[in-house]
Design a protein around this motif. Structure first.
Motif, mmCIF file in Angstrom:
data_model
loop_
_atom_site.group_PDB
_atom_site.id
_atom_site.type_symbol
_atom_site.label_atom_id
_atom_site.label_comp_id
_atom_site.label_asym_id
_atom_site.label_seq_id
_atom_site.Cartn_x
_atom_site.Cartn_y
_atom_site.Cartn_z
ATOM 1 N N TRP A 9 40.416 46.097 31.672
ATOM 2 C CA TRP A 9 41.077 47.236 32.317
ATOM 3 C C TRP A 9 40.242 47.784 33.463
ATOM 4 C CZ3 TRP A 9 45.956 47.885 31.867
ATOM 5 C CH2 TRP A 9 46.640 47.604 30.683
ATOM 6 N N PHE A 12 40.624 45.446 36.380
ATOM 7 C CA PHE A 12 41.955 45.598 36.976
ATOM 8 C C PHE A 12 42.016 46.832 37.870
ATOM 9 C CE2 PHE A 12 46.080 47.888 36.136
ATOM 10 C CZ PHE A 12 46.797 47.268 37.148
ATOM 11 N N VAL A 39 40.247 39.937 34.471
ATOM 12 C CA VAL A 39 41.640 40.308 34.724
ATOM 13 C C VAL A 39 42.579 39.253 34.157
ATOM 14 C CG1 VAL A 39 43.373 40.748 36.496
ATOM 15 C CG2 VAL A 39 41.068 41.682 36.753
ATOM 16 N N GLU A 43 45.469 39.862 31.383
ATOM 17 C CA GLU A 43 46.867 39.487 31.608
ATOM 18 C C GLU A 43 47.375 38.574 30.492
ATOM 19 O OE1 GLU A 43 47.434 39.598 36.432
ATOM 20 O OE2 GLU A 43 46.353 37.885 35.574
ATOM 21 N N LEU A 50 49.520 41.403 36.123
ATOM 22 C CA LEU A 50 49.115 42.694 36.678
ATOM 23 C C LEU A 50 48.893 42.635 38.180
ATOM 24 C CD1 LEU A 50 46.533 43.694 33.913
ATOM 25 C CD2 LEU A 50 48.841 44.626 34.217
ATOM 26 N N LEU A 51 48.399 41.499 38.656
ATOM 27 C CA LEU A 51 48.063 41.339 40.074
ATOM 28 C C LEU A 51 48.682 40.068 40.609
ATOM 29 C CD1 LEU A 51 44.246 42.183 39.846
ATOM 30 C CD2 LEU A 51 46.028 43.689 40.755
ATOM 31 N N VAL A 60 49.168 44.641 43.602
ATOM 32 C CA VAL A 60 49.476 45.052 42.241
ATOM 33 C C VAL A 60 50.951 44.775 41.961
ATOM 34 C CG1 VAL A 60 49.486 46.982 40.608
ATOM 35 C CG2 VAL A 60 47.716 46.852 42.376
ATOM 36 N N GLY A 64 52.011 46.074 36.844
ATOM 37 C CA GLY A 64 50.690 46.666 37.032
ATOM 38 C C GLY A 64 50.767 48.089 37.541
#
Length: 315
Positions: A9, A12, A39, A43, A50-51, A60, A64
């Protein structure tokens, strides 16, 4: 139940805020590969992206974006808990994000911030000046100065001091157009509008049980008071402005207060912070420093206005 992937987190959030894995790696003191792996692991555990990554940009994702505010709050809480535990044992150091209204920040914040940074040279303060209303939790802001009635909120608030406002005009304007003796007479003047969220906010006056409401007529409406001061000095009209905005002009006599026997609704300067009681020692220290220093500044601005008003009455 598995434990949250705090490292994932944190990585991220750092990528989202920095705009790239390289910037996130620099901010976190990790390698770019370590940030990317963290990351990717997060995920995979969540089963979502998320990205969005390409060879040129990182963005993002919609999922995300929906989780970013909560992720920032989680990382901030963990960071605050760690720093609060260390705070009494180390010198103050590290970043602080401070938001403030544009004019207030320019006119008032410089001296107290300079004094704080001189005392704590390892602290880095990022100042965000804007008349827009910030969301401290979603934007990762440690402290927010606000001059407005406080809405119901989970934010912690400290009321610092009242912020006085005056009806002002230039001597030249009053000589040419006359000096209003009652607020309702303002409707016959060039009454400049000032408000953050509406084109023209009504002005509510009170005096010994008597009330009067006036709507600014223009011809100028602005959401920032600094643009209005030169216009008023040049004889362009009448305005209601916080005393700190026109303090120099009031002191020099370039503008003078009118209708001083009437009162306007009292505004206050507040210092807001996220709801968690765990805050880094540097944030607690700056909070206390601003409350003490700005209370003196606001009181001083009002006292200068009172002296100027007495001089004007006696002239």
């Amino acid at each position: 139940m598995s434990l949250p992937d705090y490292e994932g987190w944190a990585c991220f959030v750092a990528v989202a805020d920095g705009g790239s894995f390289t910037a996130a790696a620099t901010a976190l003191g990790l390698s770019k590969a370590s940030v990317s792996k963290a990351v990717t692991r997060l995920e995979a555990s969540l089963g979502i992206t998320l990205l969005h990554r390409s060879s040129r940009v990182v963005a993002v994702s919609t999922a995300g974006e929906g989780l970013l505010a909560e992720a920032r709050a989680m990382v901030a809480a963990a960071t605050a808990a760690t720093e609060a535990a260390r705070g009494d044992r180390v010198d103050l150091a590290g970043p602080i994000r401070l938001a403030a209204p544009m004019s207030f920040g320019i006119k008032v914040l410089g001296p107290p911030l300079a004094a704080f940074l001189d005392r704590h040279p390892a602290v880095e303060i990022e100042v965000l000046l804007s008349d827009a209303r910030h969301d401290p939790v979603a934007e990762g802001i440690d402290l927010t100065l606000r001059i407005a009635p406080l809405a119901d909120s989970s934010l912690r608030a400290r009321t610092i001091a009242p912020v006085a406002a005056s009806v002002i005009a230039s001597p030249a304007y009053l000589e040419k157009h006359g000096t209003p003796k009652h607020p309702l007479e303002l409707s016959g003047h060039r009454l400049i509008g000032y408000g953050h969220r509406q084109r023209a906010l009504p002005l509510h006056f009170q005096r010994a049980g008597e009330e009067a409401t006036v709507l600014p007529t223009g011809p100028l409406f602005a959401n920032n008071g600094d643009i209005m001061v030169p216009l008023i000095v040049a004889g362009g009209g009448i305005a209601v402005l916080p005393d700190f905005i026109a303090a120099d002009e009031l002191a020099s006599g370039a503008v003078v207060p009118i209708l001083a026997d009437w009162s306007l609704p009292q505004s206050h300067l507040h210092l807001l912070s996220p709801p968690s009681r765990l805050r880094p020692a540097r944030v607690r220290a700056l909070s206390d420093h601003l409350v003490d220093g700005l209370k003196i500044s606001c009181t001083g601005a009002h006292e200068r206005f009172v002296k100027q008003h007495h001089r004007t009455e006696n002239d």
